[in-house]
Write an enzyme that holds these catalytic residues in place. Sequence first.
Site, PDB file in Angstrom:
ATOM      1  N   GLY A  12      31.158  41.098  42.493  1.00 48.68           N
ATOM      2  CA  GLY A  12      31.556  41.432  41.116  1.00 48.68           C
ATOM      3  C   GLY A  12      32.935  42.032  41.119  1.00 48.68           C
ATOM      4  N   GLY A  17      36.599  43.364  40.598  1.00 46.59           N
ATOM      5  CA  GLY A  17      37.425  43.986  39.567  1.00 46.59           C
ATOM      6  C   GLY A  17      38.719  43.221  39.362  1.00 46.59           C
ATOM      7  N   ASP A  75      44.815  44.684  37.704  1.00 44.16           N
ATOM      8  CA  ASP A  75      43.637  45.287  38.335  1.00 44.16           C
ATOM      9  C   ASP A  75      43.987  46.730  38.695  1.00 44.16           C
ATOM     10  OD1 ASP A  75      41.303  45.722  39.835  1.00 44.16           O
ATOM     11  OD2 ASP A  75      42.176  44.816  41.638  1.00 44.16           O
ATOM     12  N   ARG A 121      34.720  51.848  51.219  1.00 44.81           N
ATOM     13  CA  ARG A 121      35.871  50.989  51.546  1.00 44.81           C
ATOM     14  C   ARG A 121      37.075  51.860  51.809  1.00 44.81           C
ATOM     15  NH1 ARG A 121      37.987  46.482  47.213  1.00 44.81           N
ATOM     16  NH2 ARG A 121      40.241  46.667  47.541  1.00 44.81           N
TER      17      ARG A 121
HETATM   18  C1  SPV Z   1      38.531  42.645  44.165  1.00 46.58           C
HETATM   19  O1  SPV Z   1      38.282  41.437  44.269  1.00 46.58           O
HETATM   20  O2  SPV Z   1      38.563  43.230  43.077  1.00 46.58           O
HETATM   21  C2  SPV Z   1      38.818  43.428  45.377  1.00 46.58           C
HETATM   22  C3  SPV Z   1      39.361  42.753  46.551  1.00 46.58           C
HETATM   23  O3  SPV Z   1      38.634  44.632  45.324  1.00 46.58           O
HETATM   24  S1  SPV Z   1      41.087  42.880  46.466  1.00 46.58           S
HETATM   25  O4  SPV Z   1      41.533  42.346  45.206  1.00 46.58           O
HETATM   26  O5  SPV Z   1      41.612  42.167  47.609  1.00 46.58           O
HETATM   27  O6  SPV Z   1      41.435  44.313  46.553  1.00 46.58           O
HETATM   28 MG    MG Z   2      38.625  45.354  43.395  1.00 44.81          MG
END
Ligand code: SPV
Ligand code: MG
Length: 290
Positions: A41, A43, A54, A155
């Site tokens: 899921g 972000g 993001d 993480r």
């Molecule tokens: C996401 O897919 O939201 C992640 C992975 O947290 S990354 O975008 O590589 O941080």
């Molecule tokens: Mg993320």
Amino acid sequence: MTKHQMLRHALTGGKLFTAMAAHNPLAAKLAEEAGFSGVWGSGFELSASYAVPDANILSASVHLEMMRAIASVISIPLIADIDTGFGNAINVSYVVPQYEAAGASAIVMEDKTFPKDTSLRADGRQELVRIEEFQGKVAAATAARRDPDLVVIARTEALIAGLGQAEAIRRAEAYVEAGADAILIHSKQKTADEVLAFVDAWKIAVPLVLVPTAYPSLTEADIARLGKVGVVIYGNHAIRAAVGAMRSVFAQIRRQGGIQNVDLALPSVKDIIALQGDRHMRDLEAKFLK
Ligand code: SPV
Ligand code: MG
């Protein structure tokens, strides 16, 4: 077996669990149809699908409601990306039960400051919270779960922040001490060397989680051979596939002045109706529409 147990079992069972990103329930259904073990899921994907960065621009509730919608249409486990937990350990205590109630089988929480910046952006703001603070957040997450099988994945963004392997190991060990069920180690190096060095130095019997977006040549067979990785997450391949497909189809329609050729190459309307769960509605009609 419950969805939570499916993921737990995979973490301890030695078979690599593969999670494909999804930004909506349809993408999640397609991931299940393709044979992935679970759904990520993401972000990043959800933010992209709203055309915003993001970086905690979307509210927690927008992400939470999407997780609920996704979990309700799949029969494989959902791993929810809760970013930094939307605040401190207190916020985490309230947020984790909400994600659990929404149907997530795992949460992934990262050790960056709130609001976060996305990991893979060049020159992103990658500031981490103190180790003790994040230990408190991990402990809050494990204490807040109702079902002990809900998986709490901590993480560390130490490599993303350029703090080096010793700091990444120190943080990962501290998060295990605080109760994390697995450690996601993220890297944006263009080769797998940095992550492989971390995996080599990882001596604790707690599984690792990898997101090989930046170093795509590392295959599932390579990862499985390492013997320490429980989950591989494909972080943004659903949204990138969608963007690529839409761009190409939209351009073709503009170029050709109509849908006369593109129509033949696209999934049929019948296919989409089936993905909408039409069969279930037909069953309901037969049973209840009098
Ligand atoms: C996401 O897919 O939201 C992640 C992975 O947290 S990354 O975008 O590589 O941080
Ligand atoms: Mg993320």
